[in-house]
Design a protein around this motif. Sequence first.
Motif, mmCIF file in Angstrom:
data_model
loop_
_atom_site.group_PDB
_atom_site.id
_atom_site.type_symbol
_atom_site.label_atom_id
_atom_site.label_comp_id
_atom_site.label_asym_id
_atom_site.label_seq_id
_atom_site.Cartn_x
_atom_site.Cartn_y
_atom_site.Cartn_z
ATOM 1 N N UNK A 68 47.110 28.008 40.217
ATOM 2 C CA UNK A 68 46.684 29.129 39.733
ATOM 3 C C UNK A 68 45.902 30.050 40.729
ATOM 4 N N UNK A 69 45.817 31.258 40.779
ATOM 5 C CA UNK A 69 44.637 32.074 41.221
ATOM 6 C C UNK A 69 43.711 32.166 40.177
ATOM 7 N N UNK A 70 42.438 31.794 40.710
ATOM 8 C CA UNK A 70 41.239 31.928 39.852
ATOM 9 C C UNK A 70 40.322 32.997 40.195
ATOM 10 N N UNK A 71 39.527 33.596 38.938
ATOM 11 C CA UNK A 71 38.868 34.680 39.165
ATOM 12 C C UNK A 71 37.599 34.082 38.479
ATOM 13 N N UNK A 72 36.084 34.067 38.981
ATOM 14 C CA UNK A 72 35.097 33.625 38.364
ATOM 15 C C UNK A 72 34.507 35.177 37.552
ATOM 16 N N UNK A 73 34.319 35.187 36.171
ATOM 17 C CA UNK A 73 33.986 36.331 35.504
ATOM 18 C C UNK A 73 32.538 36.345 35.671
ATOM 19 N N UNK A 84 39.386 38.099 46.391
ATOM 20 C CA UNK A 84 39.562 36.712 45.384
ATOM 21 C C UNK A 84 40.825 36.097 45.966
ATOM 22 N N UNK A 85 41.921 36.960 46.411
ATOM 23 C CA UNK A 85 43.086 36.353 47.168
ATOM 24 C C UNK A 85 42.713 35.671 48.662
ATOM 25 N N UNK A 86 41.819 36.504 49.363
ATOM 26 C CA UNK A 86 41.643 35.819 50.587
ATOM 27 C C UNK A 86 40.709 34.815 50.565
ATOM 28 N N UNK A 87 40.020 34.512 49.558
ATOM 29 C CA UNK A 87 38.960 33.429 49.429
ATOM 30 C C UNK A 87 39.759 32.073 49.103
ATOM 31 N N UNK A 88 40.963 32.334 48.498
ATOM 32 C CA UNK A 88 41.959 31.194 47.958
ATOM 33 C C UNK A 88 43.064 30.922 49.044
ATOM 34 N N UNK A 89 42.707 31.688 50.360
ATOM 35 C CA UNK A 89 43.924 31.572 51.518
ATOM 36 C C UNK A 89 45.221 32.062 51.094
ATOM 37 N N UNK A 90 45.138 33.188 50.268
ATOM 38 C CA UNK A 90 46.491 33.842 49.880
ATOM 39 C C UNK A 90 46.396 35.395 50.595
ATOM 40 N N UNK A 91 47.616 35.944 50.551
ATOM 41 C CA UNK A 91 47.676 37.032 51.079
ATOM 42 C C UNK A 91 47.923 38.155 50.179
ATOM 43 N N UNK A 92 46.874 39.186 50.010
ATOM 44 C CA UNK A 92 47.009 40.054 48.774
ATOM 45 C C UNK A 92 47.497 41.433 49.348
ATOM 46 N N UNK A 93 48.290 41.771 48.229
ATOM 47 C CA UNK A 93 49.280 43.164 48.457
ATOM 48 C C UNK A 93 49.114 44.004 47.340
ATOM 49 N N UNK A 94 49.341 45.142 47.463
ATOM 50 C CA UNK A 94 49.535 45.922 46.118
ATOM 51 C C UNK A 94 50.885 47.078 46.188
ATOM 52 N N UNK A 152 50.063 38.077 45.511
ATOM 53 C CA UNK A 152 49.436 37.370 46.406
ATOM 54 C C UNK A 152 50.668 36.226 46.956
ATOM 55 N N UNK A 153 50.653 36.479 48.237
ATOM 56 C CA UNK A 153 51.830 35.869 48.981
ATOM 57 C C UNK A 153 53.003 36.473 48.352
#
Length: 233
Positions: free
Chosen positions: A73-78, A87-97, A132-133
């Motif tokens: 899972x993608x994680x976000x620290x609250x 958040x995505x880049x820190x987990x080596x994922x490619x973000x898009x919208x 993400x990806x």
Amino acid sequence: MEDIPVYVQIHNQLKADIAKGKWQIGQRIPSERQLSEHFSVSRMTLRQAIQTLVDEGILQRKVGSGTYVANRKVQEKMSGTTSFTDIMLAQNKTPSSRVISYHLAEPTLSEKEHLQLPAAAHIIRMERIRLADQIPICFEIATLPQWVGQNLRRDELGDSFYHVLEAQGFKLGHAQQTVSATLASEKVAGLLKIKRGEAILKLRQITKLQDGRPFEYVRTQYVGERFEFYLER
């Protein structure tokens, strides 16, 4: 090794095997009977090791089907204000919208209250899917005061909204977040490519500038199987 409980040794071995790719994400691992025979332990001991891996989110049980290597899972620290992109880049994922809608509107009473808007104010309401990806992670509805959104172009919103604001000279402050659980509606399920009624994590966030002015009220629905929040003290 004698001081380490047997189930912990098995847990560590299975975890190492998964990390090395012996079983891929989404793949079913051998049954408890097969594994207990492999490690020459009782089913109860083996079950302790499996349950620990399930609790850690490494394995996932499916009733009537077996135990599988869980999706990571993608994680976000609250804490603080962090962009989805970061958040995505820190987990080596490619973000898009993917922006679904972006328009000027009159605020609802809730939007007016959360953004501390005067009586005659207008807002910009934006709906978009965050990926993400290329996998849909969440659907969000963001409301911005007109004074924030009037200089934003729709084509700028495919990246990080926060990065765009910072480039325009806005200084971001802190965020107030509330998380709850719900089920995916037919609309949200279709947008996120999941089944209607699947588990959703619902985040409501009010984000402020450093001078204390609220500039964003966002309601985000995350796919429960693809995202998780965690707290760190």
